[in-house]
Motif scaffolding. Structure first.
Motif, mmCIF file in Angstrom:
data_model
loop_
_atom_site.group_PDB
_atom_site.id
_atom_site.type_symbol
_atom_site.label_atom_id
_atom_site.label_comp_id
_atom_site.label_asym_id
_atom_site.label_seq_id
_atom_site.Cartn_x
_atom_site.Cartn_y
_atom_site.Cartn_z
ATOM 1 N N HIS A 13 2.545 5.318 8.076
ATOM 2 C CA HIS A 13 1.218 5.910 7.900
ATOM 3 C C HIS A 13 0.681 5.454 6.547
ATOM 4 C CE1 HIS A 13 1.683 8.619 11.328
ATOM 5 N NE2 HIS A 13 2.951 8.657 10.973
ATOM 6 N N THR A 14 -0.428 4.734 6.569
ATOM 7 C CA THR A 14 -1.018 4.239 5.337
ATOM 8 C C THR A 14 -2.540 4.244 5.453
ATOM 9 O OG1 THR A 14 -1.184 2.354 3.838
ATOM 10 C CG2 THR A 14 -0.753 1.839 6.114
ATOM 11 N N ASN A 15 -3.200 4.713 4.437
ATOM 12 C CA ASN A 15 -4.665 4.716 4.391
ATOM 13 C C ASN A 15 -5.296 5.236 5.680
ATOM 14 O OD1 ASN A 15 -4.392 3.528 1.871
ATOM 15 N ND2 ASN A 15 -4.536 1.466 2.699
ATOM 16 N N LYS A 16 -4.771 6.333 6.168
ATOM 17 C CA LYS A 16 -5.271 6.995 7.376
ATOM 18 C C LYS A 16 -5.116 6.153 8.637
ATOM 19 C CE LYS A 16 -8.474 9.846 4.812
ATOM 20 N NZ LYS A 16 -9.822 10.335 4.654
ATOM 21 N N VAL A 17 -4.260 5.140 8.594
ATOM 22 C CA VAL A 17 -3.979 4.313 9.760
ATOM 23 C C VAL A 17 -2.487 4.414 10.038
ATOM 24 C CG1 VAL A 17 -4.033 1.974 10.699
ATOM 25 C CG2 VAL A 17 -5.850 2.730 9.185
ATOM 26 N N ALA A 18 -2.121 4.513 11.304
ATOM 27 C CA ALA A 18 -0.712 4.618 11.675
ATOM 28 C C ALA A 18 -0.279 3.349 12.422
ATOM 29 C CB ALA A 18 -0.489 5.832 12.561
ATOM 30 N N THR A 48 14.656 12.683 13.608
ATOM 31 C CA THR A 48 13.738 11.968 12.725
ATOM 32 C C THR A 48 14.237 12.090 11.295
ATOM 33 O OG1 THR A 48 11.861 12.453 14.170
ATOM 34 C CG2 THR A 48 11.347 11.893 11.900
ATOM 35 N N PHE A 49 14.131 10.992 10.536
ATOM 36 C CA PHE A 49 14.429 11.060 9.114
ATOM 37 C C PHE A 49 13.442 10.184 8.357
ATOM 38 C CE2 PHE A 49 17.353 7.978 10.995
ATOM 39 C CZ PHE A 49 17.188 6.855 10.211
ATOM 40 N N ALA A 50 13.206 10.537 7.096
ATOM 41 C CA ALA A 50 12.242 9.816 6.262
ATOM 42 C C ALA A 50 12.890 8.608 5.610
ATOM 43 C CB ALA A 50 11.678 10.749 5.198
ATOM 44 N N ILE A 51 12.089 7.586 5.391
ATOM 45 C CA ILE A 51 12.523 6.399 4.652
ATOM 46 C C ILE A 51 11.679 6.340 3.385
ATOM 47 C CG2 ILE A 51 12.657 3.877 4.662
ATOM 48 C CD1 ILE A 51 12.983 4.013 7.697
ATOM 49 N N ASP A 52 12.340 6.364 2.233
ATOM 50 C CA ASP A 52 11.645 6.310 0.947
ATOM 51 C C ASP A 52 11.183 4.874 0.711
ATOM 52 O OD1 ASP A 52 10.709 6.457 -1.622
ATOM 53 O OD2 ASP A 52 12.667 6.849 -2.528
ATOM 54 N N ASP A 53 9.902 4.611 0.937
ATOM 55 C CA ASP A 53 9.406 3.234 0.877
ATOM 56 C C ASP A 53 9.398 2.656 -0.529
ATOM 57 O OD1 ASP A 53 7.144 4.993 0.335
ATOM 58 O OD2 ASP A 53 5.942 3.162 0.360
ATOM 59 N N SER A 110 0.832 -1.204 0.000
ATOM 60 C CA SER A 110 0.000 0.000 0.000
ATOM 61 C C SER A 110 0.867 1.254 0.000
ATOM 62 C CB SER A 110 -0.920 -0.006 1.223
ATOM 63 O OG SER A 110 -0.157 -0.051 2.397
ATOM 64 N N ASN A 111 0.267 2.358 -0.420
ATOM 65 C CA ASN A 111 0.970 3.648 -0.380
ATOM 66 C C ASN A 111 1.147 4.043 1.073
ATOM 67 O OD1 ASN A 111 0.980 3.792 -3.146
ATOM 68 N ND2 ASN A 111 -0.927 4.952 -3.243
ATOM 69 N N LYS A 112 2.364 4.422 1.421
ATOM 70 C CA LYS A 112 2.615 4.744 2.813
ATOM 71 C C LYS A 112 3.729 5.776 2.938
ATOM 72 C CE LYS A 112 5.226 0.540 2.865
ATOM 73 N NZ LYS A 112 4.910 0.409 1.475
ATOM 74 N N GLU A 113 3.779 6.375 4.089
ATOM 75 C CA GLU A 113 4.868 7.272 4.462
ATOM 76 C C GLU A 113 5.561 6.627 5.654
ATOM 77 O OE1 GLU A 113 4.990 11.256 7.002
ATOM 78 O OE2 GLU A 113 3.989 11.511 5.067
ATOM 79 N N MET A 114 6.888 6.569 5.597
ATOM 80 C CA MET A 114 7.642 5.947 6.684
ATOM 81 C C MET A 114 8.631 6.957 7.259
ATOM 82 S SD MET A 114 8.395 2.187 5.047
ATOM 83 C CE MET A 114 9.187 1.577 6.504
ATOM 84 N N LEU A 115 8.608 7.083 8.581
ATOM 85 C CA LEU A 115 9.538 7.947 9.292
ATOM 86 C C LEU A 115 10.252 7.132 10.362
ATOM 87 C CD1 LEU A 115 7.272 11.084 9.897
ATOM 88 C CD2 LEU A 115 9.117 10.858 8.230
#
Length: 169
Positions: free
Chosen positions: A147-152, A106-111, A63-68
């Protein structure tokens, strides 16, 4: 009548077994591990520790997600750089800027590149010992926020080491 009771009991038993198997398999799909590796002394005479982290996000990898990644460390240590494995190889190290008064970043991880087709990934953060007169133990704790589909979701782990050992080697 007895056959109906046996059939209902059998259906309930099969349903419970299926739920237990699904729960166990989903629990094993998300993992996070953090460990510290003594790297020796750098050219400035500072002790260097590598904090390696590996993770698996299981079904979330599709799924599309943001990872920190959030990292917190003990006093006296300073993070200097980090790298995330992308497409099967470590990319060039990214420099971290922090002073001795800070103990969290904190740093971002490019999923898209950092998570393989199985949902696994890894990276590391390099620390130097800037203040040798610190406590006998040091700790690094990490959290990966997904964070994916409004769920963390959060994966967390920590590691520690004996400072007297690393300073004396």
């Amino acid at each position: 009548m007895e056959q109906l009771i046996v059939i209902i009991a059998l259906v309930i038993l099969i349903f419970c077994v299926v739920l237990m198997v699904l729960f166990k398999s989903s629990k094993e799909q998300t993992k996070f591990q953090v460990k510290a590796i003594y790297e020796g002394v750098n050219e400035l005479g500072q002790v260097v520790m590598k904090v390696l982290f590996t993770f698996s996000v299981g079904k979330l990898s599709t799924s599309n997600k943001e990872m920190l990644a959030h990292i917190k460390w003990s006093e006296g240590w300073k993070p200097v750089r980090y790298s995330i494995k992308e497409n099967g190889a470590y990319r060039e190290d990214s420099l971290l800027s922090s002073d001795l008064n800070e103990s969290f970043l904190t740093f971002a991880i490019d999923d898209t590149n950092a998570v393989d087709k199985n949902g696994a990934g890894e990276g590391y953060v390099m620390f130097t010992l800037d203040c040798p007169s610190i406590a006998s133990k040091s700790t690094v704790a990490m959290i990966i926020d997904i964070h994916t589909n409004k769920v963390a979701y959060q994966l967390s782990d920590s590691t520690s080491w004996d400072n007297e050992f690393v300073v004396s080697n």
